[in-house]
Enzyme design. Structure first.
Site, short mmCIF file in Angstrom:
data_model
loop_
_atom_site.label_atom_id
_atom_site.label_comp_id
_atom_site.label_asym_id
_atom_site.label_seq_id
_atom_site.Cartn_x
_atom_site.Cartn_y
_atom_site.Cartn_z
N SER A 169 -25.64 -0.19 102.99
CA SER A 169 -25.38 0.56 104.20
C SER A 169 -25.47 -0.41 105.37
CB SER A 169 -26.37 1.73 104.30
OG SER A 169 -26.01 2.60 105.34
N HIS A 179 -21.75 2.87 102.97
CA HIS A 179 -21.63 3.91 103.99
C HIS A 179 -20.79 3.38 105.14
CE1 HIS A 179 -25.85 5.35 102.54
NE2 HIS A 179 -24.88 5.79 101.76
N ASP A 192 -30.68 6.54 100.56
CA ASP A 192 -29.67 6.64 99.52
C ASP A 192 -29.75 5.42 98.60
OD1 ASP A 192 -27.57 7.89 98.23
OD2 ASP A 192 -26.03 7.01 99.52
#
Lengths: 195, 277
Positions: free
Chosen positions: A17, A44, A137
């Site tokens: 991310s 992401h 995540d």
């Protein structure tokens, strides 16, 4: 490369991310010899970023880089990217599928979703890597990979631009290797070539 | 973490569930893509607190009133207004001018879940001054989703995103003029709904029911295997008049299907195909 020189691993899933892009570029550029495994990247990003990531990665590697389409075939030697705004799943060892259901960990694509699905299909033939990020995540997904007998790698949090995501992963999972971002590519080369 | 694995539905269990849904209730999910279905079943077991798969199956067998809940949770009902704004922009610029030449415009939104896309299209048609001669057929297999289309009510918290999408799609108005905010909800104007025909329809088992000039089916085929995709694309081909348009989701394609040779994708590569033969 002869068959016997090749490790048992057939897929590498990489989740990142915020702050992970440079590490991903580096891993992909160092993976040019690894044509016997499929790479899957879940990162992401905003919906509008669309194909920029694939274009950027393509400049780093001779391997084919593809943003996954519905029911795309899984082939070794290709770098697959989860498309924005979809979860990326595996139907079986040969086929991806996409899913536009609810966000997980405020994210779609979610790293957990792909990691869990890949662990289900590839079990011990899977390598999972969690990189820099500001979100939890990937942690559950990495533990699913470990539970299925796969190999787990986390970026050393101190070297990560944002350390939250790697820390979460380390807290939740038995991790096989904790590596600096710039070590990961070389490490993979050894791991994936080992007989 | 351990409990997550323990509760993951196995292939044989999924088969039992699908078999029960088909034999007892006539819902055929057997050609749905399995990875996604498994996730839906796992999710249902968590949110409805089934300690085991056996208890879920028992509930389904004993309690027919639980069926709608299962159907609702096994299918994905996530959608948004003006999703993929550039596709809607292409509709405005390249498709609506063609539709405008028709005396009557019949559109099918197949598998449209809670209806955000149908309302988006109604707004587009109204802005092009075409809504008065249009009919929008909104169908989904899920009865509760259909009910939401009738209400025309969507979460107010989404309106900022939808407004941005609307502008990106080429919208020139204040988006808020299309709805009235009440508490946490946005109620869209009834005149948008006046041209909608709302009904359940199951793409797996139900037939074509009319001829259309434009069919939307976005992010539905991703949940089907190739065999079922082919069957559904045949259904769309049958239901589309010559030179009509088919719109799919941004990662879906007709390339591998039997109808591919009869359709031509628009040149800008948006997922819009025209039936050329």
């Amino acid at each position: 490369m002869a068959e016997s020189d090749v490790s048992k691993y057939r897929m590498v899933v990489i989740g990142g991310s915020a702050g992970s892009l440079d590490v991903i570029l580096r891993i992909v550029s160092e993976a040019r010899q690894l044509t016997h495994v499929a790479f899957v990247i879940i990162v992401h990003r905003s919906k509008s970023a669309d194909s920029i990531l694939a274009d950027l990665l393509s400049t780093q590697t001779p391997l084919l880089v593809k943003e996954v389409e519905d029911k795309e075939s899984i082939m070794p030697g290709i770098v697959y990217i989860a498309p924005p705004d979809y979860h990326l799943l595996l139907e079986n060892e040969r086929t991806f599928s996409l899913d536009a259901s609810e966000k997980i960990n405020y994210s779609r694509p979610s790293i957990d979703v792909t990691f869990e699905s890949a662990a289900d299909i590839f079990g011990p033939a899977l390598v999972g890597i969690v990189l820099s990020g500001a979100n939890a995540d990937g942690a559950l997904g990495l533990s699913a990979i470990a539970a299925a007998g796969g190999y787990t790698i986390v970026q050393e949090p101190v070297t990560a631009e944002v350390d939250f995501m790697p820390r979460q992963a380390i807290n939740m999972t038995r991790v096989d290797a904790i590596l600096e971002g710039e070590e990961i590519g070389g490490f993979l080369e050894v791991l994936l070539k080992k007989a | 973490m351990k409990h997550v694995e323990a509760n993951n539905v196995r292939d044989e269990e999924l088969d039992l569930l699908l078999d029960e849904l088909f034999r007892t209730y006539g819902y055929d999910f057997t050609n749905y893509a399995r990875a996604s279905l498994k996730r839906r079943v796992n999710r249902l077991m968590i949110i409805d607190r089934f300690p085991s798969f056996a208890e879920l199956l028992y509930r389904l067998r004993q309690d027919p009133a639980y069926l709608p809940r299962i159907v609702e949770e096994l299918t994905v009902n996530v959608t948004e207004m003006f999703r993929d704004p550039t596709m809607f922009k292409t509709l405005r610029e390249q498709v609506l001018p063609v539709l405008a030449t028709h005396p009557f415009i019949r559109i099918w939104h197949a598998g449209c879940a809670t209806g955000e896309e149908v309302y988006s299209m109604a707004i587009l048609l109204e802005e092009a001054n075409l809504l008065h001669k249009s009919l929008l057929y909104a169908t989904d297999l899920n009865p509760s989703a259909i009910e939401n289309i009738r209400k025309g009510v969507f979460p107010l918290s989404e309106m900022k995103q939808y407004s941005e999408n609307y502008i990106l799609s080429g919208g020139k108005n204040e988006f808020s003029k299309y709805y009235t905010a009440k508490y946490n909800w946005a109620k869209f104007d009834d005149r948008l709904k006046s041209k909608m025909i709302i009904s359940t329809h199951n793409l797996v088992s139900d037939r074509s029911f009319n001829e259309f000039v434009l069919i939307f089916c976005r992010n539905v085929l991703i949940y089907f295997d190739r065999h079922l995709q082919d069957k559904v694309l045949d259904l769309f081909d049958e239901s589309l008049e010559k030179l009509g348009f088919l719109v799919l989701g941004s990662k879906e394609n007709i390339r591998f299907s039997g109808i591919a040779r009869k359709f031509k994708q628009l040149e800008n590569k948006e997922r819009i195909w025209r039936k050329v033969m």
